[in-house]
Design a protein around this motif. Structure first.
Motif, PDB file in Angstrom:
ATOM      1  N   VAL A 108      13.708   4.202  24.902  1.00 37.36           N
ATOM      2  CA  VAL A 108      14.600   3.729  25.965  1.00 37.36           C
ATOM      3  C   VAL A 108      13.912   2.565  26.680  1.00 37.36           C
ATOM      4  O   VAL A 108      13.141   2.771  27.626  1.00 37.36           O
ATOM      5  N   PRO A 109      14.165   1.341  26.232  1.00 41.50           N
ATOM      6  CA  PRO A 109      13.503   0.185  26.851  1.00 41.50           C
ATOM      7  C   PRO A 109      13.886   0.041  28.319  1.00 41.50           C
ATOM      8  O   PRO A 109      15.033   0.248  28.704  1.00 41.50           O
ATOM      9  N   ASN A 131      -1.732   3.189  33.317  1.00 42.05           N
ATOM     10  CA  ASN A 131      -2.087   3.578  34.675  1.00 42.05           C
ATOM     11  C   ASN A 131      -1.013   3.183  35.682  1.00 42.05           C
ATOM     12  O   ASN A 131      -0.718   3.921  36.621  1.00 42.05           O
ATOM     13  N   GLN A 132      -0.407   2.004  35.475  1.00 38.35           N
ATOM     14  CA  GLN A 132       0.583   1.506  36.426  1.00 38.35           C
ATOM     15  C   GLN A 132       1.975   2.093  36.197  1.00 38.35           C
ATOM     16  O   GLN A 132       2.698   2.369  37.153  1.00 38.35           O
ATOM     17  N   TYR A 133       2.364   2.280  34.934  1.00 36.36           N
ATOM     18  CA  TYR A 133       3.752   2.639  34.637  1.00 36.36           C
ATOM     19  C   TYR A 133       3.883   3.882  33.758  1.00 36.36           C
ATOM     20  O   TYR A 133       4.982   4.157  33.240  1.00 36.36           O
ATOM     21  N   GLY A 134       2.811   4.622  33.576  1.00 37.64           N
ATOM     22  CA  GLY A 134       2.901   5.827  32.767  1.00 37.64           C
ATOM     23  C   GLY A 134       3.276   5.495  31.333  1.00 37.64           C
ATOM     24  O   GLY A 134       2.750   4.561  30.739  1.00 37.64           O
ATOM     25  N   THR A 135       4.217   6.239  30.792  1.00 34.28           N
ATOM     26  CA  THR A 135       4.639   6.016  29.403  1.00 34.28           C
ATOM     27  C   THR A 135       5.915   5.182  29.308  1.00 34.28           C
ATOM     28  O   THR A 135       6.514   5.083  28.241  1.00 34.28           O
ATOM     29  N   GLN A 136       6.329   4.556  30.410  1.00 34.00           N
ATOM     30  CA  GLN A 136       7.594   3.821  30.418  1.00 34.00           C
ATOM     31  C   GLN A 136       7.579   2.574  29.537  1.00 34.00           C
ATOM     32  O   GLN A 136       8.644   2.080  29.147  1.00 34.00           O
ATOM     33  N   LEU A 137       6.395   2.043  29.232  1.00 36.85           N
ATOM     34  CA  LEU A 137       6.312   0.803  28.454  1.00 36.85           C
ATOM     35  C   LEU A 137       5.888   1.035  27.009  1.00 36.85           C
ATOM     36  O   LEU A 137       5.542   0.085  26.305  1.00 36.85           O
ATOM     37  N   LEU A 138       5.967   2.279  26.533  1.00 35.63           N
ATOM     38  CA  LEU A 138       5.633   2.535  25.133  1.00 35.63           C
ATOM     39  C   LEU A 138       6.564   1.792  24.180  1.00 35.63           C
ATOM     40  O   LEU A 138       6.175   1.444  23.063  1.00 35.63           O
ATOM     41  N   TRP A 139       7.780   1.536  24.623  1.00 37.00           N
ATOM     42  CA  TRP A 139       8.737   0.807  23.773  1.00 37.00           C
ATOM     43  C   TRP A 139       8.210  -0.590  23.433  1.00 37.00           C
ATOM     44  O   TRP A 139       8.484  -1.114  22.334  1.00 37.00           O
ATOM     45  N   ALA A 140       7.470  -1.215  24.358  1.00 39.26           N
ATOM     46  CA  ALA A 140       6.925  -2.547  24.097  1.00 39.26           C
ATOM     47  C   ALA A 140       5.897  -2.492  22.970  1.00 39.26           C
ATOM     48  O   ALA A 140       5.834  -3.401  22.120  1.00 39.26           O
ATOM     49  N   LEU A 141       5.097  -1.425  22.939  1.00 43.67           N
ATOM     50  CA  LEU A 141       4.148  -1.258  21.844  1.00 43.67           C
ATOM     51  C   LEU A 141       4.860  -0.993  20.525  1.00 43.67           C
ATOM     52  O   LEU A 141       4.444  -1.480  19.472  1.00 43.67           O
ATOM     53  N   LEU A 142       5.943  -0.204  20.579  1.00 43.80           N
ATOM     54  CA  LEU A 142       6.706   0.067  19.365  1.00 43.80           C
ATOM     55  C   LEU A 142       7.309  -1.216  18.810  1.00 43.80           C
ATOM     56  O   LEU A 142       7.255  -1.475  17.603  1.00 43.80           O
ATOM     57  N   PHE A 143       7.873  -2.050  19.704  1.00 48.55           N
ATOM     58  CA  PHE A 143       8.430  -3.334  19.267  1.00 48.55           C
ATOM     59  C   PHE A 143       7.341  -4.216  18.665  1.00 48.55           C
ATOM     60  O   PHE A 143       7.534  -4.834  17.612  1.00 48.55           O
ATOM     61  N   SER A 144       6.202  -4.306  19.341  1.00 49.78           N
ATOM     62  CA  SER A 144       5.132  -5.174  18.858  1.00 49.78           C
ATOM     63  C   SER A 144       4.596  -4.684  17.521  1.00 49.78           C
ATOM     64  O   SER A 144       4.216  -5.492  16.665  1.00 49.78           O
TER      65      SER A 144
END
Length: 397
Positions: free
Chosen positions: A174-175, A28-41
């Protein structure tokens, strides 16, 4: 179906109400910009859970049993095992109310609020029945069903909101750290890399398989189940990315916000997903606490023993009571956060130590690249632990 293993219990364990909420807020806050964090985790979780599963398969021990046999100093071993046991027990008890609460919220949307006061008892009774009468094979099938249900619910919702593929690929590979996003990055990683899953996985694999020849099957089970778990988390972020509203704070708010766009199907799907997420974690948290207590205190017996059942019953009952009487165990939760801040990097280090013991694993010890990956994950978990501790002490907002 015969090849299904405990990987689906592990996947269902980390997709709880906390994970759903973290993904909703991040999307909700950042759209899909933080999907990389889920991929890393997800990669970090795969690395650590593979080690845990390999340890249980080859050594025939849970993680606590392996530490008990490999640590030479009796005093240090006793101190360490007691620290781990009480940290897991306190943490899982404190968060059990949240797991039950997530399932209850899903029921409120599906069945209405007229009898909402009884929903915690209903969810608790279902969890009790599954843990009391269900054997390992039935649990695997049940959690396969829950993971499949969450996959259908959340992935369907993500498809219906019609995301842009270019945004998805950019967010994944793209982190970036948009302003104010560090807290959400830490939350996304912290809700996926779960300390008690490392104990739970080793014990479950030990109870299911008995030969190192099954390692390929164990790895396939782990990869498939955790990949589905990661897909579910990413689908929640994608769904929430289409609603830029400050009023969206959890999955049910997201369901309400999407209803004008997608109709009642979104509300029903997200409510079912939240119910499945809450129920799955409400079962695995007490189960993991019982396995940890059994290993740390050296109790004999299987999952039907009185001591094993006493632990998971205690965790489950305290969670139901806290939710039923609207108790907000703030101090206990803060203590659990503090303990987990120490526990996550500690357990990662202990797992790496055990995975390099030739007397336990023989030729199945970690390779150099596995140790490098594990070391990088330990570094990340140390940073996460520092953030958790400083947050509890009030030095980090």
């Amino acid at each position: 179906m015969k090849k299904i293993g405990p990987g689906f219990l592990i996947a269902a364990a980390f997709i709880g109400p906390g994970t759903v909420t973290a993904c909703v807020l991040a999307g909700n806050q950042y759209g899909t910009q933080l999907l990389w964090a889920l991929l890393f985790s997800l990669v970090a979780t795969l690395v650590l859970q593979e080690m845990s599963a390999r340890l249980g398969l080859v050594s025939g021990m849970g993680l606590t049993d392996a530490l008990r046999s490999s640590l030479s100093s009796p005093l240090f071993r006793k101190f360490l095992l007691i620290l781990v046991a009480f940290s897991i027990l306190i943490g899982n008890t404190a968060y059990e109310a949240g797991n039950l609460g997530g399932a209850t919220l899903g029921l409120e949307v599906l069945l209405g609020t007229d009898y909402a006061v009884y929903y915690p008892l209903l969810v608790g009774a279902i969890a009790f029945g599954i843990l009391w009468w269900g054997n390992l094979r039935y649990l695997e099938y049940f959690f396969l069903f829950l993971v499949a249900l969450m996959s259908v619910c959340f992935v369907t919702t993500a498809i219906l909101v019609k995301p842009l593929w270019s945004d998805l690929f950019e967010g994944l590979f793209v982190p970036g750290l948009p302003e104010g996003s560090l807290f959400y990055v830490i939350a996304l990683i912290g809700t996926t890399v779960v300390p008690y899953n490392l104990f739970l996985h080793a014990s479950l694999v030990r109870d299911k398989w008995s030969s190192p020849e099954d390692l390929k099957q164990v790895r396939r089970d782990t990869l498939l189940s955790l990949a589905l778990g990661g897909l579910i988390s990413m689908a929640i972020v994608v769904s929430a990315s289409k609603m830029n509203s400050a009023e969206v704070n959890n999955a049910l708010d997201l369901a309400q916000a999407l209803e004008p766009l997608l109709g009642k199907v979104a509300k029903v799907a997200l409510s079912l997903g939240l119910l499945a997420a809450g129920l799955s974690s409400a079962i695995t948290a007490p189960l993991a606490a019982a396995y940890v207590a059994q290993g740390c205190f050296g109790w004999k017996g299987n999952t039907q023993s009185a001591s094993f059942r006493a632990v998971w019953i205690m965790v489950l009952v305290l969670g139901v009571l806290a939710l039923s009487f609207s108790i907000r165990p703030i101090q206990i939760i803060q203590m659990a956060q503090f303990a987990n801040g120490l526990l996550l990097p500690l357990i990662a280090i202990l797992l790496l130590y055990a995975m390099n013991q030739k007397k336990l694993l023989k030729e199945y010890i970690n390779s150099p690249w596995q140790n490098v990956l594990g070391g990088l994950i330990v570094l990340i978990t140390l940073l996460l632990g520092a953030r958790s501790i400083l947050g509890v002490l009030g030095y980090w907002g």
